[in-house]
Scaffold this active site. Structure first.
Site, PDB file in Angstrom:
ATOM      1  N   CYS A  73       0.864  -1.184   0.000  1.00 55.95           N
ATOM      2  CA  CYS A  73       0.000   0.000   0.000  1.00 55.95           C
ATOM      3  C   CYS A  73       0.894   1.226   0.000  1.00 55.95           C
ATOM      4  CB  CYS A  73      -0.903  -0.018   1.236  1.00 55.95           C
ATOM      5  SG  CYS A  73      -1.941   1.453   1.435  1.00 55.95           S
ATOM      6  N   CYS A 183       0.025   3.416  -6.581  1.00 55.75           N
ATOM      7  CA  CYS A 183      -0.979   2.810  -5.702  1.00 55.75           C
ATOM      8  C   CYS A 183      -1.145   1.387  -6.198  1.00 55.75           C
ATOM      9  CB  CYS A 183      -2.305   3.564  -5.776  1.00 55.75           C
ATOM     10  SG  CYS A 183      -3.665   2.757  -4.876  1.00 55.75           S
TER      11      CYS A 183
END
EC number: 5.1.1.3
Length: 264
Positions: A73, A183
């Site tokens: 993440c 991302c």
């Protein structure tokens, strides 16, 4: 040798893109994954809240006796990876430095684009890492807050997704030759992103690049799983719908998986 699993954490399903790459490059390693889809996306949240949520994910993985934790993440990496890395006595990897290094190697023009969640872009961490490594690089950063909800709702192939990606990326079209998908959810939109940016723009998957670092650290610390240990028991946990998680995972991972709901 160390037969304990590798732990992965993410705000939702995006980190599966990293797990898929791990299964391709290191198929003998065992995975434990926790995705916090119930509280996704992390990107628009305050840093303090992201830090709290991420520590909950870290502590959950520690109860599973993992030998390494991978921050799959970018937002969590930007906010709290350094802190976690300093406090734990097992290796903790993030996705930002590997993605930055790969972008520098890829670019010919020196014009690099970064797309990510609002928090990742606000932190300027990619820009800082890239300029630390290669000060002459020109970096254009763009927050794409609508991308994660598309992926979490499994609407990657919809006409709405195509429209949102086109409108979001238009400021970068024709201005860069390398684009970092900052991302881990974004590779699930890769075909649309590539179509919008054009075939001459190299897309950098920061999560996939991270797996190369995982391999290096496993070797360095002698943490590789024994090749004679044939039985793998991958475990996946979600804070939201098990059915939704399985549906997305079935399109992305090369095997059927066991998924459990967990409340943090």
């Amino acid at each position: 040798m160390d037969n304990r699993p590798i732990g992965f954490l993410d705000s939702g399903v995006g980190g599966l893109t990293v797990v898929r790459e791990l299964m391709r490059q290191l198929p003998h390693e065992e995975v434990i994954y926790i995705g916090d889809s119930a509280r996704a996306p992390y990107g628009p949240r305050p840093a303090k809240q992201i830090k709290t949520y991420t520590w909950e994910l870290v502590n959950f993985l520690l109860t599973k006796k993992v030998k390494m934790i991978v921050f799959a993440c970018n937002t969590a990496t930007a906010v709290v990876w350094e802190e976690v890395k300093e406090k734990l006595d097992i290796p903790v990897l993030g996705v930002i430095l590997p993605g930055s290094s790969a972008a520098i190697k890829s670019t010919i023009s020196g014009q690099i684009g970064i797309i990510g969640t609002p928090m990742t872009i606000k932190s300027n961490i990619y820009e800082q890492k890239i300029r630390d490594l290669s000060p002459q690089m020109k970096v254009r950063s763009l927050a794409c807050p609508k991308f994660v909800p598309i992926v979490e709702s499994n609407k990657m192939n919809s006409s709405v997704a195509k429209k949102i990606v086109y409108e979001s990326l238009s400021p970068l079209v024709g201005k860069i030759d390398t684009l970092v998908l900052g991302c881990t959810h974004y590779p699930l939109l890769r075909p649309i992103i590539q179509n919008v940016m054009g075939p001459d723009v190299e897309l950098i998957d920061s999560g996939a690049e991270c797996v190369r670092d995982i391999s290096v650290l496993l070797n360095y610390f002698d943490l590789n799983r024994s090749r004679t240990s044939k039985v793998l028991h991958h475990r996946f946990y979600t804070t939201a719908s098990v059915a939704s998680f399985k549906e997305i995972a079935s399109d992305w991972l090369p095997l059927a998986i066991e998924v459990e709901h967990v409340t943090l």
